[in-house]
Design a protein around this motif. Structure first.
Motif, short mmCIF file in Angstrom:
data_model
loop_
_atom_site.label_atom_id
_atom_site.label_comp_id
_atom_site.label_asym_id
_atom_site.label_seq_id
_atom_site.Cartn_x
_atom_site.Cartn_y
_atom_site.Cartn_z
N GLY A 276 0.78 -1.22 0.00
CA GLY A 276 0.00 0.00 0.00
C GLY A 276 0.81 1.27 0.00
N ASP A 320 -8.83 -6.53 5.18
CA ASP A 320 -9.17 -5.85 3.93
C ASP A 320 -10.39 -4.94 4.02
OD1 ASP A 320 -11.19 -7.73 4.11
OD2 ASP A 320 -10.99 -8.49 2.08
N LYS A 322 -10.55 -2.53 6.58
CA LYS A 322 -10.17 -1.38 7.40
C LYS A 322 -10.29 -0.09 6.59
CE LYS A 322 -7.03 -1.14 10.48
NZ LYS A 322 -5.71 -1.04 11.14
N SER A 323 -10.46 1.00 7.30
CA SER A 323 -10.48 2.30 6.64
C SER A 323 -9.10 2.61 6.06
CB SER A 323 -10.84 3.39 7.66
OG SER A 323 -10.60 4.68 7.14
N VAL A 324 -9.09 3.24 4.89
CA VAL A 324 -7.81 3.62 4.27
C VAL A 324 -7.58 5.12 4.37
CG1 VAL A 324 -7.69 1.65 2.71
CG2 VAL A 324 -8.88 3.74 1.98
N ARG A 325 -8.32 5.78 5.25
CA ARG A 325 -8.11 7.23 5.39
C ARG A 325 -6.68 7.57 5.81
NH1 ARG A 325 -13.22 9.05 8.92
NH2 ARG A 325 -12.92 6.93 9.67
N ASN A 328 -3.30 3.62 2.21
CA ASN A 328 -3.62 2.27 1.70
C ASN A 328 -2.94 1.16 2.48
OD1 ASN A 328 -5.35 3.24 -0.24
ND2 ASN A 328 -3.83 3.19 -1.89
N GLU A 330 -2.98 0.67 5.52
CA GLU A 330 -3.74 0.26 6.71
C GLU A 330 -4.24 -1.17 6.65
OE1 GLU A 330 -4.60 1.24 9.79
OE2 GLU A 330 -3.10 2.80 9.56
N ARG A 331 -4.45 -1.70 5.45
CA ARG A 331 -5.00 -3.05 5.32
C ARG A 331 -3.92 -4.13 5.25
NH1 ARG A 331 -9.72 -1.32 0.89
NH2 ARG A 331 -11.02 -0.24 2.43
N ASP A 393 -11.04 -4.59 -2.14
CA ASP A 393 -9.77 -3.98 -1.75
C ASP A 393 -8.76 -4.00 -2.89
OD1 ASP A 393 -7.56 -3.01 -0.40
OD2 ASP A 393 -7.07 -4.97 0.48
N THR A 395 -6.07 -1.90 -2.86
CA THR A 395 -4.93 -1.10 -2.38
C THR A 395 -3.58 -1.63 -2.85
OG1 THR A 395 -4.99 -2.36 -0.30
CG2 THR A 395 -6.14 -0.25 -0.34
N SER A 401 3.31 -0.41 -4.68
CA SER A 401 2.70 -1.57 -4.01
C SER A 401 3.00 -2.86 -4.76
CB SER A 401 1.20 -1.35 -3.87
OG SER A 401 0.94 -0.19 -3.11
#
Length: 491
Positions: A276, A320, A322-325, A328, A330-331, A393, A395, A401
């Motif tokens: 990510g 997969d 989770k928030s990606v705020r 990316n 984060e997952r 997902d 990401t 990535s």
């Protein structure tokens, strides 16, 4: 017992508990078990995965019923979390807290033998990005949960804590010795820490060296790792060679400055993501996490705290949903993929390698890919890819990535497949404007994995919608009941 027997027993006890004892390292490893996944591993498989890899402590972000049941009589100590959205009702009434403790702590301790040691009240509630949303509810919720634990007869066995982000403290000098709490929350932090201390409970802090690198392109890369060669940060007689120790000791300085020099501290989250972002890769993750595990096994502290705290590795598996705020990445924090497969080798102590999850059942071995006859100039291709990635997902397709170097057709294939798998290989899910087709040949390329999802047919775990986070039914009902009682003035 005679004097000689007494002295022998005392000697053996000292030997076992000493850093130089024969059983050094029996404290074990700790990690976070997150469940924000569209296709989570079955809880009993996760518990076996934890035990076989030497983890005897685990932190849950919510009172997940399947997880808490599976952890019963497992020999694993548990920290169970309370999501931030529960803080307001818990802060409003002791009875709400009593109900929560009864449903989510007492019942699992008594009925299943789950070894719950901590209740984590909130999760990083004072993050500046939350704009003070939980500023007035965290401490009252903490007080009410403590009162509820005492009422339940668990005040000695189960301790309270608040997992905080490292942004609750800072140093104007840029050195760890200048550490102090953020001015806007300093008084609140002192009140919370005093309350924790009065109840023999620890402070919990989350530290992320990766985020230092992610946020600042000029950050010295090696300083993010434990075995780097960056120029040290010299603070008086102490030279700091890595950001983890410098960050942790900034907190210790803040505690000392405010009269809490002996306050116990837990590191609630620390780790490195594998996807990510260009800095989120397996090589960096292995380098960071191997050195972290080595430190834990060797009992290595920091310059200001020679005795190491409990350190909860973040995280066990990828999530997969989770928030990606934040990004990316984060997952992709897991040391294992979403299905418990090994991402990269780690020595967990004494040459013991990682052990993958066993007994995982998958959907059919087939993938949805872009049809060989389809054209990348098709007018519906872009909208089809966008649709797939809005519900699944993607990401791993970003710059830097694991799938960031795919050509246009493979890029579309990845998007089509991840959607197809996320919706459980539904019959109509591989029909993107006649651009896609099914194949039984694995289209994975180099580091880019085209997944097949876990078969959830026999799982106890509630499926999670990708449109948003779904809490467990039991905790949702407790939350709704509490709100109703508050609104109706029952308390």
């Amino acid at each position: 017992m005679g004097r000689r027997q007494y002295l022998l027993c005392f000697f053996l006890l000292c030997l076992i508990t000493s850093d130089r004892g024969l059983v050094k390292g029996v404290v074990g490893l700790a990690c976070n078990w997150g469940t924000q996944s569209t296709h989570p591993l079955q809880a009993n498989i996760v518990v076996k995965l934890l035990k076989e890899n030497g983890f005897n402590k685990v932190k849950l972000f919510e009172a997940d019923p399947a997880a808490l049941k599976a952890l019963g009589k497992s020999g694993i100590q548990v920290m169970v979390g309370i999501p931030n959205e529960f803080l307001a009702p818990l802060a409003s009434s002791v009875q709400v807290a009593v109900n929560w403790v009864q449903q989510n702590v007492s019942s699992y301790v008594s009925r299943y033998g789950t070894d719950i040691r901590y209740v984590a009240v909130g999760n990083e509630p004072f993050l500046q990005t939350y704009n003070d949303s939980f500023l007035n509810t965290t401490f009252p919720a903490l007080q009410n949960i403590q009162a509820a634990l005492i009422k339940a007869g668990l005040g000695r066995q189960v301790k309270i804590t608040v997992p905080l982000n490292a942004d609750v403290y800072q140093t104007e000098s840029g050195l760890p010795s200048g550490g102090d709490f953020r001015s806007d929350i300093r008084d609140l932090m002192i009140s919370i820490i005093k309350f924790l201390g009065d109840n023999n409970a620890p402070l919990t802090i989350n530290i992320y060296p990766f985020l230092s690198l992610y946020a600042d392109p000029h950050f010295p890369v090696d300083f993010a790792f434990f075995n780097g060669s960056s120029a040290p940060v010299v603070d008086g007689s102490i030279s700091y060679t890595n950001v983890f120790e410098a960050n942790f000791d900034t907190l210790i300085s803040a505690l000392e400055k405010n009269g809490f020099s002996s306050m116990p501290v837990i590191v609630g989250e620390v780790g490195w993501p594998t996807d990510g972002d260009i800095s989120a890769n397996k090589d960096y993750a292995r380098r960071f996490n191997q050195a972290l595990v080595d430190r834990i096994n060797q009992g290595q502290g920091t310059p200001k705290r020679k005795t190491p705290p409990d350190i909860y590795l973040f995280s066990l598996t990828d999530e997969d949903a989770k928030s990606v705020r934040p990004g990316n990445f984060e997952r992709h924090w897991g040391i294992f993929y979403y299905d418990g497969a090994i991402k990269y080798p780690l020595d967990m102590g004494n040459g013991k390698p990682l052990v993958p999850a066993k007994g995982v059942k998958y959907l059919a071995r087939q993938w949805c890919v872009m049809s060989p006859d389809a054209s990348i100039s098709h007018p519906n291709l872009t909208s089809s890819v966008d649709y797939a990635c809005s519900y699944a997902d993607c990401t791993s397709l970003g710059y830097g990535s694991s799938c960031g170097t795919l050509d246009a057709k493979s890029n579309a294939s990845y998007a089509f497949n991840v959607y197809y798998q996320t919706v459980d290989q539904r019959k109509d899910a591989c029909s993107f404007s006649n651009l896609s087709t099914l194949t039984k040949i694995d289209p994975s390329q180099n580091s880019c994995r085209f997944e097949i999802m876990i078969d959830l047919g026999t799982h106890e775990t509630t499926k999670r919608s990708f449109a948003g986070r779904n809490e467990n039914p039991a905790t949702v009902m407790a939350f709704i009941s509490a709100l109703i009682l508050i609104i109706c003035g029952a308390y």
